[in-house]
Design a protein around this motif. Structure first.
Motif, PDB file in Angstrom:
ATOM      1  N   LEU A 247       0.839  -1.207   0.000  1.00 57.05           N
ATOM      2  CA  LEU A 247       0.000   0.000   0.000  1.00 57.05           C
ATOM      3  C   LEU A 247       0.870   1.252   0.000  1.00 57.05           C
ATOM      4  O   LEU A 247       0.551   2.250   0.644  1.00 57.05           O
ATOM      5  CB  LEU A 247      -0.964  -0.005   1.199  1.00 57.05           C
ATOM      6  CG  LEU A 247      -1.991  -1.142   1.216  1.00 57.05           C
ATOM      7  CD1 LEU A 247      -2.872  -1.039   2.454  1.00 57.05           C
ATOM      8  CD2 LEU A 247      -2.845  -1.119  -0.056  1.00 57.05           C
ATOM      9  N   SER A 248       1.964   1.164  -0.746  1.00 55.94           N
ATOM     10  CA  SER A 248       2.888   2.298  -0.798  1.00 55.94           C
ATOM     11  C   SER A 248       3.651   2.273  -2.119  1.00 55.94           C
ATOM     12  O   SER A 248       4.326   1.293  -2.435  1.00 55.94           O
ATOM     13  CB  SER A 248       3.884   2.233   0.366  1.00 55.94           C
ATOM     14  OG  SER A 248       4.935   3.162   0.191  1.00 55.94           O
TER      15      SER A 248
ATOM     16  N   ARG B 281      -5.854   6.727  -4.264  1.00 54.80           N
ATOM     17  CA  ARG B 281      -4.852   7.416  -3.448  1.00 54.80           C
ATOM     18  C   ARG B 281      -5.517   8.556  -2.688  1.00 54.80           C
ATOM     19  O   ARG B 281      -6.140   9.431  -3.297  1.00 54.80           O
ATOM     20  CB  ARG B 281      -3.721   7.938  -4.333  1.00 54.80           C
ATOM     21  CG  ARG B 281      -2.745   6.853  -4.725  1.00 54.80           C
ATOM     22  CD  ARG B 281      -1.539   7.385  -5.450  1.00 54.80           C
ATOM     23  NE  ARG B 281      -1.692   7.241  -6.894  1.00 54.80           N
ATOM     24  CZ  ARG B 281      -0.719   7.436  -7.766  1.00 54.80           C
ATOM     25  NH1 ARG B 281       0.470   7.783  -7.337  1.00 54.80           N
ATOM     26  NH2 ARG B 281      -0.934   7.296  -9.054  1.00 54.80           N
ATOM     27  N   ASN B 282      -5.379   8.472  -1.358  1.00 52.98           N
ATOM     28  CA  ASN B 282      -5.990   9.457  -0.472  1.00 52.98           C
ATOM     29  C   ASN B 282      -4.897  10.067   0.398  1.00 52.98           C
ATOM     30  O   ASN B 282      -4.080   9.341   0.973  1.00 52.98           O
ATOM     31  CB  ASN B 282      -7.061   8.775   0.400  1.00 52.98           C
ATOM     32  CG  ASN B 282      -7.820   9.758   1.277  1.00 52.98           C
ATOM     33  OD1 ASN B 282      -7.257  10.305   2.215  1.00 52.98           O
ATOM     34  ND2 ASN B 282      -9.086   9.963   0.965  1.00 52.98           N
ATOM     35  N   ARG B 283      -4.876  11.389   0.495  1.00 47.81           N
ATOM     36  CA  ARG B 283      -3.801  12.051   1.249  1.00 47.81           C
ATOM     37  C   ARG B 283      -3.777  11.632   2.709  1.00 47.81           C
ATOM     38  O   ARG B 283      -2.721  11.528   3.334  1.00 47.81           O
ATOM     39  CB  ARG B 283      -3.964  13.570   1.150  1.00 47.81           C
ATOM     40  CG  ARG B 283      -3.658  14.142  -0.239  1.00 47.81           C
ATOM     41  CD  ARG B 283      -3.711  15.648  -0.223  1.00 47.81           C
ATOM     42  NE  ARG B 283      -3.382  16.205  -1.543  1.00 47.81           N
ATOM     43  CZ  ARG B 283      -3.354  17.487  -1.818  1.00 47.81           C
ATOM     44  NH1 ARG B 283      -3.661  18.382  -0.851  1.00 47.81           N
ATOM     45  NH2 ARG B 283      -3.035  17.904  -3.022  1.00 47.81           N
ATOM     46  N   LYS B 284      -4.944  11.392   3.284  1.00 48.49           N
ATOM     47  CA  LYS B 284      -5.001  11.026   4.705  1.00 48.49           C
ATOM     48  C   LYS B 284      -4.825   9.532   4.918  1.00 48.49           C
ATOM     49  O   LYS B 284      -4.128   9.094   5.825  1.00 48.49           O
ATOM     50  CB  LYS B 284      -6.326  11.493   5.317  1.00 48.49           C
ATOM     51  CG  LYS B 284      -6.477  13.008   5.393  1.00 48.49           C
ATOM     52  CD  LYS B 284      -7.780  13.378   6.089  1.00 48.49           C
ATOM     53  CE  LYS B 284      -7.912  14.890   6.206  1.00 48.49           C
ATOM     54  NZ  LYS B 284      -9.190  15.278   6.894  1.00 48.49           N
ATOM     55  N   ARG B 285      -5.463   8.718   4.081  1.00 47.14           N
ATOM     56  CA  ARG B 285      -5.478   7.263   4.316  1.00 47.14           C
ATOM     57  C   ARG B 285      -4.487   6.503   3.450  1.00 47.14           C
ATOM     58  O   ARG B 285      -4.314   5.298   3.604  1.00 47.14           O
ATOM     59  CB  ARG B 285      -6.891   6.726   4.067  1.00 47.14           C
ATOM     60  CG  ARG B 285      -7.947   7.349   4.965  1.00 47.14           C
ATOM     61  CD  ARG B 285      -9.335   6.838   4.650  1.00 47.14           C
ATOM     62  NE  ARG B 285      -9.447   5.399   4.904  1.00 47.14           N
ATOM     63  CZ  ARG B 285     -10.548   4.699   4.665  1.00 47.14           C
ATOM     64  NH1 ARG B 285     -11.617   5.298   4.157  1.00 47.14           N
ATOM     65  NH2 ARG B 285     -10.578   3.404   4.922  1.00 47.14           N
ATOM     66  N   GLY B 286      -3.807   7.213   2.544  1.00 44.24           N
ATOM     67  CA  GLY B 286      -2.810   6.564   1.719  1.00 44.24           C
ATOM     68  C   GLY B 286      -3.433   5.792   0.565  1.00 44.24           C
ATOM     69  O   GLY B 286      -4.494   6.144   0.056  1.00 44.24           O
TER      70      GLY B 286
ATOM     71  N   MET C 199      -5.333   2.704  -1.218  1.00 46.06           N
ATOM     72  CA  MET C 199      -6.349   1.695  -0.910  1.00 46.06           C
ATOM     73  C   MET C 199      -6.721   0.957  -2.179  1.00 46.06           C
ATOM     74  O   MET C 199      -6.670   1.520  -3.273  1.00 46.06           O
ATOM     75  CB  MET C 199      -7.599   2.353  -0.306  1.00 46.06           C
ATOM     76  CG  MET C 199      -7.375   3.056   1.020  1.00 46.06           C
ATOM     77  SD  MET C 199      -8.907   3.805   1.644  1.00 46.06           S
ATOM     78  CE  MET C 199      -9.179   5.045   0.381  1.00 46.06           C
TER      79      MET C 199
END
Length: 291
Positions: A16-17, A50-55, A57
């Motif tokens: 997830l990165s 891609r979500n700035r807070k949750r990374g 998904m």
């Protein structure tokens, strides 16, 4: 779509990165992003969010595609193993999972035995709870997993029958007998270790109409041993797990005997690679008769 792109997607989905994937695969982050964008463009679906807070998904379809892509990579690995075998070499990577006590007990002798004959075979080992290992087999994250039986969703090779033992604090009155009847534990303060122990124990108490009073639960056998040593309760734990923890405490068998079955799970015996079949055969030779 290339095998490299598929490999990149699987790695991103597992870490997830994008940054970690780039580091692991010795690539630039823009190259990783381009590979994912190419796959999504070819399939015309969104696989990752891609979500700035949750990374990062996975979308629902992204999770389904992950299983298929893992299968493709495993098929490629099997092809490479067959080609190597044709040349008289056994090479490749074998991805194995196990819960902690099984990992410590079974894997070292199996791997040592295999590497004596096939030193070029690489092992990628994953350790987690028995439920995590089952999930990894189901989703093809690993090629074989040592789990607690049963499991109707995969192919199984029964390997070992484990049994539960009672661990007593020093000076406890139940330590006088040769064994402990389960009814003697009715409403006693108990310490249980999760991750594969609790199901068999709860089922046994229910069958005998005994009240299981769980005072504490742990996720580590070493913690359970320490809590029992401090007199915080009576422990019930598998003999296999206790064999991994040297101690000087009072241990008694329990009657009726509480067993749990341990086996190796694979997504499909029919489609298993040469390396997986070697692993299964070696495990059965070393442990198949030890019950």
């Amino acid at each position: 779509m290339t095998i490299t792109q598929i490999m990149i997607y699987v790695r991103v989905a597992e870490t997830l990165s994008f940054t970690q994937t780039a580091q692991d695969l010795h690539m630039t982050q823009p190259a990783v992003s381009h590979a994912i964008a190419s796959i999504e463009g070819e399939l015309d679906v969104k696989l990752l969010l891609r979500n700035r807070k949750r990374g990062v998904m996975l979308t629902e379809i992204g999770q389904k595609v992950l299983v298929h892509f893992r299968g493709i990579l495993q098929h490629m690995e099997r092809a490479q193993q067959h080609i190597a075998a044709e040349k008289g070499l056994e090479v490749g990577t074998l991805t194995i999972g196990a819960f902690p006590s099984a990992s410590a007990y079974f894997l070292p002798p199996i791997i040592r035995h295999i590497r004596q004959h096939y030193p070029n075979l690489v092992f990628d080992l994953h350790e987690g709870s028995t439920n995590e290992v089952k999930e990894w087999v189901h989703t093809k994250k690993i090629e074989a997993g040592i789990i607690l039986l049963p499991d109707d969703e995969v192919d199984l090779i029964p390997l070992y029958r484990d049994h539960m033992i009672v661990l007593l604090p020093d000076g406890h009155p139940l330590g006088e007998g040769d064994s402990i009847d389960i009814h003697q534990l009715h409403n006693q303060d108990m310490v249980l270790c999760k991750g594969g122990h609790e199901v068999a124990i709860m089922d046994a108490f229910e069958r005998e109409n005994c009240q299981l009073h769980i005072k504490f639960t742990t996720h580590n056998v070493g913690t359970l041993v320490s809590m029992v040593r401090e007199g915080l309760g009576i422990g019930i734990v598998s003999s296999l797990a206790m064999s991994m923890y040297p101690h000087h405490m009072t241990v008694k068998p329990i009657t009726p005997r509480i067993n749990r079955e341990i086996g190796i799970a694979v997504p499909s015996l029919h489609n298993a690679s040469r390396a997986v079949r070697l692993f299964l055969r070696t495990a059965e030779e070393l442990f198949g008769q030890k019950h």
